[in-house]
Every structure is written in structure tokens, then in C-alpha cells.
Design a protein around this motif. Structure first.
Motif, PDB file in Angstrom:
ATOM      1  N   LEU A  88      23.599 -43.501  38.384  1.00 39.23           N
ATOM      2  CA  LEU A  88      23.445 -44.954  38.242  1.00 39.23           C
ATOM      3  C   LEU A  88      24.269 -45.725  39.265  1.00 39.23           C
ATOM      4  O   LEU A  88      25.315 -45.260  39.712  1.00 39.23           O
ATOM      5  N   PRO A  89      23.814 -46.935  39.600  1.00 41.39           N
ATOM      6  CA  PRO A  89      24.613 -47.795  40.485  1.00 41.39           C
ATOM      7  C   PRO A  89      25.832 -48.303  39.715  1.00 41.39           C
ATOM      8  O   PRO A  89      25.840 -48.286  38.484  1.00 41.39           O
ATOM      9  N   GLU A  90      26.845 -48.744  40.449  1.00 41.08           N
ATOM     10  CA  GLU A  90      28.019 -49.352  39.796  1.00 41.08           C
ATOM     11  C   GLU A  90      27.856 -50.859  39.935  1.00 41.08           C
ATOM     12  O   GLU A  90      27.794 -51.369  41.055  1.00 41.08           O
ATOM     13  N   GLN A 116      19.605 -46.097  29.682  1.00 41.47           N
ATOM     14  CA  GLN A 116      18.400 -45.804  28.914  1.00 41.47           C
ATOM     15  C   GLN A 116      17.125 -45.926  29.735  1.00 41.47           C
ATOM     16  O   GLN A 116      16.124 -45.302  29.433  1.00 41.47           O
ATOM     17  N   ASN A 117      17.138 -46.766  30.769  1.00 37.90           N
ATOM     18  CA  ASN A 117      15.885 -47.069  31.452  1.00 37.90           C
ATOM     19  C   ASN A 117      15.777 -46.645  32.903  1.00 37.90           C
ATOM     20  O   ASN A 117      14.714 -46.753  33.484  1.00 37.90           O
ATOM     21  N   SER A 119      17.143 -43.738  34.910  1.00 38.37           N
ATOM     22  CA  SER A 119      17.715 -42.578  35.599  1.00 38.37           C
ATOM     23  C   SER A 119      16.736 -42.071  36.647  1.00 38.37           C
ATOM     24  O   SER A 119      15.561 -41.858  36.364  1.00 38.37           O
ATOM     25  N   GLY A 120      17.242 -41.915  37.854  1.00 40.31           N
ATOM     26  CA  GLY A 120      16.444 -41.319  38.917  1.00 40.31           C
ATOM     27  C   GLY A 120      15.509 -42.270  39.637  1.00 40.31           C
ATOM     28  O   GLY A 120      14.861 -41.894  40.597  1.00 40.31           O
ATOM     29  N   GLU A 121      15.437 -43.516  39.180  1.00 44.71           N
ATOM     30  CA  GLU A 121      14.557 -44.480  39.852  1.00 44.71           C
ATOM     31  C   GLU A 121      15.404 -45.613  40.415  1.00 44.71           C
ATOM     32  O   GLU A 121      16.388 -46.008  39.799  1.00 44.71           O
ATOM     33  N   PRO A 122      15.001 -46.175  41.568  1.00 43.76           N
ATOM     34  CA  PRO A 122      15.722 -47.343  42.071  1.00 43.76           C
ATOM     35  C   PRO A 122      15.677 -48.437  41.003  1.00 43.76           C
ATOM     36  O   PRO A 122      14.614 -48.675  40.419  1.00 43.76           O
ATOM     37  N   CYS A 123      16.815 -49.061  40.707  1.00 43.86           N
ATOM     38  CA  CYS A 123      16.801 -49.981  39.563  1.00 43.86           C
ATOM     39  C   CYS A 123      17.509 -51.302  39.824  1.00 43.86           C
ATOM     40  O   CYS A 123      17.827 -52.023  38.897  1.00 43.86           O
ATOM     41  N   GLN A 129      16.926 -58.502  37.070  1.00 44.21           N
ATOM     42  CA  GLN A 129      16.074 -59.208  36.106  1.00 44.21           C
ATOM     43  C   GLN A 129      16.746 -59.255  34.730  1.00 44.21           C
ATOM     44  O   GLN A 129      16.721 -60.266  34.043  1.00 44.21           O
ATOM     45  N   TRP A 130      17.388 -58.149  34.363  1.00 42.75           N
ATOM     46  CA  TRP A 130      18.087 -58.102  33.069  1.00 42.75           C
ATOM     47  C   TRP A 130      19.179 -59.178  33.020  1.00 42.75           C
ATOM     48  O   TRP A 130      19.316 -59.895  32.041  1.00 42.75           O
ATOM     49  N   VAL A 131      19.925 -59.287  34.131  1.00 40.46           N
ATOM     50  CA  VAL A 131      20.998 -60.291  34.186  1.00 40.46           C
ATOM     51  C   VAL A 131      20.394 -61.696  34.077  1.00 40.46           C
ATOM     52  O   VAL A 131      20.875 -62.553  33.332  1.00 40.46           O
ATOM     53  N   LYS A 132      19.303 -61.912  34.807  1.00 43.23           N
ATOM     54  CA  LYS A 132      18.645 -63.218  34.782  1.00 43.23           C
ATOM     55  C   LYS A 132      18.192 -63.574  33.358  1.00 43.23           C
ATOM     56  O   LYS A 132      18.358 -64.698  32.902  1.00 43.23           O
ATOM     57  N   ASP A 133      17.635 -62.583  32.661  1.00 43.80           N
ATOM     58  CA  ASP A 133      17.098 -62.845  31.321  1.00 43.80           C
ATOM     59  C   ASP A 133      18.161 -62.956  30.231  1.00 43.80           C
ATOM     60  O   ASP A 133      18.008 -63.732  29.300  1.00 43.80           O
TER      61      ASP A 133
END
Length: 294
Positions: A88-90, A116-117, A119-123, A129-133
Motif C-alpha cells: 500500500l501507499p503511505e 480492504q480495497n 491490494s495490488g492495484e494502483p489506488c 476520491q475517498w478523501v473527497k467524499d
């Protein structure tokens, strides 16, 4: 299938390119460590290049609307570990309107969401978007029980002094010995490491740092390694002077007691006993070796 370093690096670069084309303005997206980015690109182009020494770091700023129609700005300080997106990114989200406990709560929930959402994919886009929402909702959050425990855990962490006595079947490997000394230094831990067979490591310092040290050491490959004994002392103020006061060792050093034995690796345990006695830790000897020292 595991991704190769090369694939991971290429995914990082294309994600960073995407971010810069979506957010062309400095105030929305800015790479704060250009050198790391250059190293990353160099590595992508040359299989033989050295693995980049530092993580690419950047800031994403996000404006979110709060219910009363005002706009709040959140800044996401991000670092991509070399193995991202496999790991994961920090990300640390900050805003001048968040109290310390609200900030801890928000960052911990964001991390859970990523675990949870993503792992292994650029995120990075989904994190943004999560922060925005959701981030604005944390500004008004009263201290719920979970963030209270986080806040008090941080209090507790600052004020516990820990000493770990680690036992290993043997410690010969030069890289492991270097890691032990380097990590202790990085985490402000003192103590000693006795290589050979058996291997003994003692580290002391802030509880959280001792635990971080143990989690790193434990991940290396060992025939057998365990914490033989642990001491925790609660400190009232937890200030630097109090911590120094608790230490029995001034730095972390490697101690070799006249080795004997075919491989020159069996340490003289009598000397270890006297060393521990000088430091006021003689009782530990029995915990390690089950015999009274002499």
C-alpha cells in the motif's frame, strides 16, 4: 503471480503521469521529491540500474464541501514504497480544521479502506476520491470511543519504556548483524547484540520503537528466535530525561566475548554473565540459560 520490480515501477510511473495530466496545477498535485522520481524513471529504463534509494513523494490537495456549503482543503502527503502497488501507499491526510484525534481517526479509516480495497492495484485516485467524499465528516466527529482509544493509546505509547531480551539459536550473518545495529540506531534504541551461538540481543527505548524493531527482526529468516523476557516501565512524563534515566546501556553495540570452539563462535558465557552483572541485569542470565551465573 507476483509482480516483478519492473512491472511495479512502470505502474507507478504511469499512475504519476496520469495524476499530472488530471491535475496540472501545482496547488492540486506536486511531486516533492524530484530526485526519487528521476531515479525511478532511470530504473524503469535500465534493468541493471540500482534500486531507487528513496520513495517518490508527492502531495495531492483535495477540496471537499462540508454541509454548510463552505469548502475545506485537505492535503494528502503521499509516498510510494518501491514495491507499490503490491504494497500500500503511505498517505497522511491533514487539514488545519482537524483536531489531532480527528486526524488520527481519519487516517486510520483511510488505511483500513485501502487495505480492504486496493491490494495490488494502483489506488491513488480511489484514495483521493475517498478523501473527497468522507474527510469533511471527520471535522465534526465528536470523539467516538474508537478515536478516544487511539488517542489514549498514543498517550500510553509515549510513556512506556521497554526492554526486550531476544534469544536466537545463532547469529552469524553479517547483514543481520548490520541490520540489528542500524535499526536500533534509527529507532533510538540502546542495548547490545552478542553474535555467535546462541545469539543474544537486548534493546531498550520507547515501547513503540522496541516493537517496531522486533517486528523487523522477526521477519528475517531465523532457525529460532524469540523474546525471552520483556520489561515495561510506565513513565510519568515520558520526557527525554526520564527515558535516558531508565537506560542500562548507552548505545547499541555488538559485544564479542572471547570466542572459543571450532568455528570461533561460541561465546564465553562467564564473560557475558559479568557484563550483565555490571549493568545490573544479572538475573537475566538465568532466564536465558537456566543456570545460576558464577
Amino acid at each position: 503471480t507476483e509482480m516483478t520490480n519492473q512491472e511495479e515501477v512502470e505502474m507507478q510511473i504511469s499512475e504519476l503521469d496520469l495524476l499530472s495530466s488530471m491535475f496540472p496545477y501545482e496547488e492540486e498535485f506536486a511531486v516533492t521529491d524530484q530526485l526519487a522520481l528521476a531515479e525511478l524513471k532511470h530504473y524503469a529504463e535500465n534493468e541493471s540500474a540500482e534500486v531507487p534509494s528513496s520513495k517518490v513523494q508527492f502531495v495531492l490537495n483535495v477540496k471537499a464541501e462540508v454541509p454548510n456549503a463552505s469548502v475545506v482543503e485537505f492535503s494528502m502527503a503521499c509516498a510510494l514504497p518501491f514495491k507499490y502497488p503490491t504494497v500500500l501507499p503511505e498517505i497522511t491526510v491533514r487539514s488545519s480544521l482537524l483536531s489531532r484525534s480527528q486526524q488520527i481517526h481519519l487516517n486510520s479509516d483511510l488505511k483500513t479502506y485501502l487495505m480492504q480495497n486496493c491490494s495490488g492495484e494502483p489506488c491513488m485516485l480511489s484514495a483521493r476520491q475517498w478523501v473527497k467524499d468522507y474527510a469533511a465528516a471527520y471535522i465534526d466527529k465528536e470523539l467516538s470511543s474508537s478515536s478516544m482509544t487511539t488517542a489514549s493509546a498514543i498517550q500510553a505509547e509515549v510513556t512506556t519504556f521497554t526492554r526486550l531480551w531476544i534469544y536466537s539459536h545463532h547469529i552469524y550473518n553479517k547483514q543481520k548483524r548490520k541490520n540489528i545495529i542500524d535499526w536500533a540506531k534509527e529507532l533510538s534504541l540502546s542495548g547490545f547484540c552478542m553474535p555467535g551461538k546462541p545469539g543474544v540481543v537486548c534493546v531498550e527505548g520507547l515501547q513503540s520503537n522496541c516493537e517496531e524493531f522486533w517486528s523487523r527482526v522477526r521477519r528475517l529468516t531465523w532457525k529460532r528466535i524469540l523474546i525471552r523476557h520483556r520489561e515495561d516501565v510506565s513513565l510519568e512524563g515520558g520526557g527525554h530525561a526520564e527515558i535516558q534515566n531508565q537506560r542500562k546501556f548507552s548505545t547499541l553495540e555488538e559485544k564479542c566475548f572471547d570466542a572459543h570452539g571450532a568455528r570461533g563462535n561460541h561465546m564465553d558465557l562467564g564473560q557475558l554473565y559479568h557484563f550483565l552483572e555490571e549493568k545490573g541485569c544479572a538475573d537475566i542470565f538465568q532466564m536465558y540459560f537456566g543456570v545460576e551465573g558464577h
